[in-house]
Design a protein around this motif. Structure first.
Motif, PDB file in Angstrom:
ATOM      1  N   LEU A  28      -8.153  83.767 104.391  1.00  0.00           N
ATOM      2  CA  LEU A  28      -7.887  82.459 103.792  1.00  0.00           C
ATOM      3  C   LEU A  28      -7.252  81.498 104.788  1.00  0.00           C
ATOM      4  CD1 LEU A  28      -8.024  80.782 101.211  1.00  0.00           C
ATOM      5  CD2 LEU A  28      -5.791  81.720 100.559  1.00  0.00           C
ATOM      6  N   TYR A  31      -9.794  80.466 107.538  1.00  0.00           N
ATOM      7  CA  TYR A  31     -10.795  79.560 106.963  1.00  0.00           C
ATOM      8  C   TYR A  31     -10.246  78.147 106.787  1.00  0.00           C
ATOM      9  CZ  TYR A  31     -13.873  77.476 103.449  1.00  0.00           C
ATOM     10  OH  TYR A  31     -14.700  76.623 102.747  1.00  0.00           O
ATOM     11  N   CYS A  70     -13.228  72.392  95.774  1.00  0.00           N
ATOM     12  CA  CYS A  70     -13.562  73.441  96.736  1.00  0.00           C
ATOM     13  C   CYS A  70     -12.356  74.321  97.040  1.00  0.00           C
ATOM     14  CB  CYS A  70     -14.091  72.827  98.028  1.00  0.00           C
ATOM     15  SG  CYS A  70     -15.734  72.086  97.890  1.00  0.00           S
ATOM     16  N   THR A  74     -12.041  78.352  96.206  1.00  0.00           N
ATOM     17  CA  THR A  74     -11.803  79.252  97.339  1.00  0.00           C
ATOM     18  C   THR A  74     -10.562  80.115  97.110  1.00  0.00           C
ATOM     19  OG1 THR A  74     -12.854  77.741  98.918  1.00  0.00           O
ATOM     20  CG2 THR A  74     -11.313  79.368  99.809  1.00  0.00           C
ATOM     21  N   ASN A  77     -11.220  82.669  94.231  1.00  0.00           N
ATOM     22  CA  ASN A  77     -12.047  83.805  94.649  1.00  0.00           C
ATOM     23  C   ASN A  77     -11.263  84.783  95.514  1.00  0.00           C
ATOM     24  OD1 ASN A  77     -14.377  83.044  93.299  1.00  0.00           O
ATOM     25  ND2 ASN A  77     -15.227  81.942  95.034  1.00  0.00           N
ATOM     26  N   HIS A  78     -10.417  84.253  96.403  1.00  0.00           N
ATOM     27  CA  HIS A  78      -9.634  85.135  97.276  1.00  0.00           C
ATOM     28  C   HIS A  78      -8.605  85.942  96.481  1.00  0.00           C
ATOM     29  CE1 HIS A  78     -11.317  83.104 100.799  1.00  0.00           C
ATOM     30  NE2 HIS A  78     -10.764  84.045 101.530  1.00  0.00           N
ATOM     31  N   HIS A 143     -23.457  77.251  94.907  1.00  0.00           N
ATOM     32  CA  HIS A 143     -23.281  76.852  96.306  1.00  0.00           C
ATOM     33  C   HIS A 143     -24.051  75.581  96.631  1.00  0.00           C
ATOM     34  CE1 HIS A 143     -22.207  77.363 100.464  1.00  0.00           C
ATOM     35  NE2 HIS A 143     -23.465  77.351 100.850  1.00  0.00           N
ATOM     36  N   LEU A 152     -15.432  72.449 103.629  1.00  0.00           N
ATOM     37  CA  LEU A 152     -14.933  73.270 102.534  1.00  0.00           C
ATOM     38  C   LEU A 152     -16.027  73.778 101.604  1.00  0.00           C
ATOM     39  CD1 LEU A 152     -11.619  71.437 101.566  1.00  0.00           C
ATOM     40  CD2 LEU A 152     -11.835  73.762 102.452  1.00  0.00           C
ATOM     41  N   GLU A 155     -17.406  77.929 101.498  1.00  0.00           N
ATOM     42  CA  GLU A 155     -17.045  79.008 100.578  1.00  0.00           C
ATOM     43  C   GLU A 155     -17.026  78.533  99.134  1.00  0.00           C
ATOM     44  OE1 GLU A 155     -13.748  81.446 101.662  1.00  0.00           O
ATOM     45  OE2 GLU A 155     -14.465  81.767 103.710  1.00  0.00           O
ATOM     46  N   TYR A 156     -17.754  77.462  98.853  1.00  0.00           N
ATOM     47  CA  TYR A 156     -17.885  77.021  97.466  1.00  0.00           C
ATOM     48  C   TYR A 156     -19.034  77.811  96.841  1.00  0.00           C
ATOM     49  CZ  TYR A 156     -17.795  73.990  93.383  1.00  0.00           C
ATOM     50  OH  TYR A 156     -17.671  73.523  92.093  1.00  0.00           O
ATOM     51  N   THR A 162     -19.856  85.353  96.854  1.00  0.00           N
ATOM     52  CA  THR A 162     -18.671  85.590  97.662  1.00  0.00           C
ATOM     53  C   THR A 162     -18.543  87.069  98.044  1.00  0.00           C
ATOM     54  OG1 THR A 162     -17.474  83.738  96.652  1.00  0.00           O
ATOM     55  CG2 THR A 162     -16.143  85.462  97.688  1.00  0.00           C
TER      56      THR A 162
END
Length: 251
Positions: A28, A31, A70, A74, A77-78, A143, A152, A155-156, A162
């Motif tokens: 993260l 990125y 975004c 992100t 998801n992380h 996506h 950004l 990773e959308y 993902t």
């Protein structure tokens, strides 16, 4: 052993490298750090013609609402998906830190091999998700919310995309038996190339300008994919699209 001093410094932070939090924090933070310069360009582009001339879609602009959207997806998801899986991986495959660094030529060759493998895996996955309507609508359409790329948007994506691409990136070092330092360098390069692919700028120092014979697509290559959804399915290199007849250069 040109890399030994660097590896010795990293070994001094062994508790961090062994931490179950490290993979998620590393992914993260790297990125978002790579996205920051392009976010600055996005802020300057409406007011500065010199920046705007390098935009691939100069008529478009990045709204702060899209930036927030975004960022939120992100981080979500992380925290919700990537972190539990990295904990499971940490438990099943404990981190081993050898005392010696890898030779530089081996590191470079293995990073390149990982990029080629990831590129092939992603090309097949991506092509299938565009050719099979159900896969596109169910998983990949998220996506393509943005037809104009920005850093950004790299990773959308939904959870399936993902985790799939994360699995490809994680399996390449495992299959090749990489040294932990080589693995870190691969992840750094892979994240950078993904961000650069989506940055929305055709900059003079862009990676595709450094590769001869059009072997690497870059931001211009991937922006055409987002614009049309009918070409350029490989994330980085151009040989698979060339062989499949799906390459479009925009020249």
């Amino acid at each position: 052993m040109l890399l030994q001093p660097l590896w010795t410094v990293l070994l001094g932070h062994a508790p961090l490298l062994h931490s179950l939090l490290f993979p998620t924090l590393f992914s993260l933070s790297v990125y978002l750090s790579f996205c920051l310069p392009f976010l600055l360009l996005d802020a300057l582009a409406p007011r500065w013609a010199l920046v705007r001339r390098y935009k691939l879609q100069p008529q478009s602009s990045v709204s702060w609402a899209s930036v927030r959207s975004c960022l939120a997806l992100t981080v979500y998801n992380h925290l919700v998906f990537i972190f539990p899986l990295t904990v499971l991986h940490w438990y099943l495959r404990p981190v081993h830190l050898p005392p010696e660094a890898p030779p530089l030529p081996r590191l470079l060759a293995q990073v390149f091999a990982c990029l080629l493998l990831f590129d092939f895996q992603s090309f097949i996955w991506h092509l299938l998700h565009h050719r099979v309507t159900w896969l596109y609508r169910t998983f990949h359409k998220v996506h393509h919310t943005f037809t104009s790329t920005s850093a950004l948007t790299a990773e959308y994506s939904g959870v399936w995309e993902t985790l799939s691409l994360g699995l490809f990136a994680g399996s390449a070092p495992l299959l090749l038996g990489l040294h932990p330092l080589t693995e870190l360098v691969f992840f750094l390069v892979n994240i950078w190339l993904s961000v650069e692919d989506h940055c929305g700028y055709n900059l003079p120092w862009a990676t595709h300008r450094l590769m001869p014979l059009g072997l690497y697509g870059g931001a211009r290559h991937h922006d055409l994919h987002h614009l049309t959804s009918k070409c350029n399915y490989a994330p980085y290199f151009t040989h698979w699209d060339r062989l499949a007849g799906t390459l479009r250069t925009g020249d």
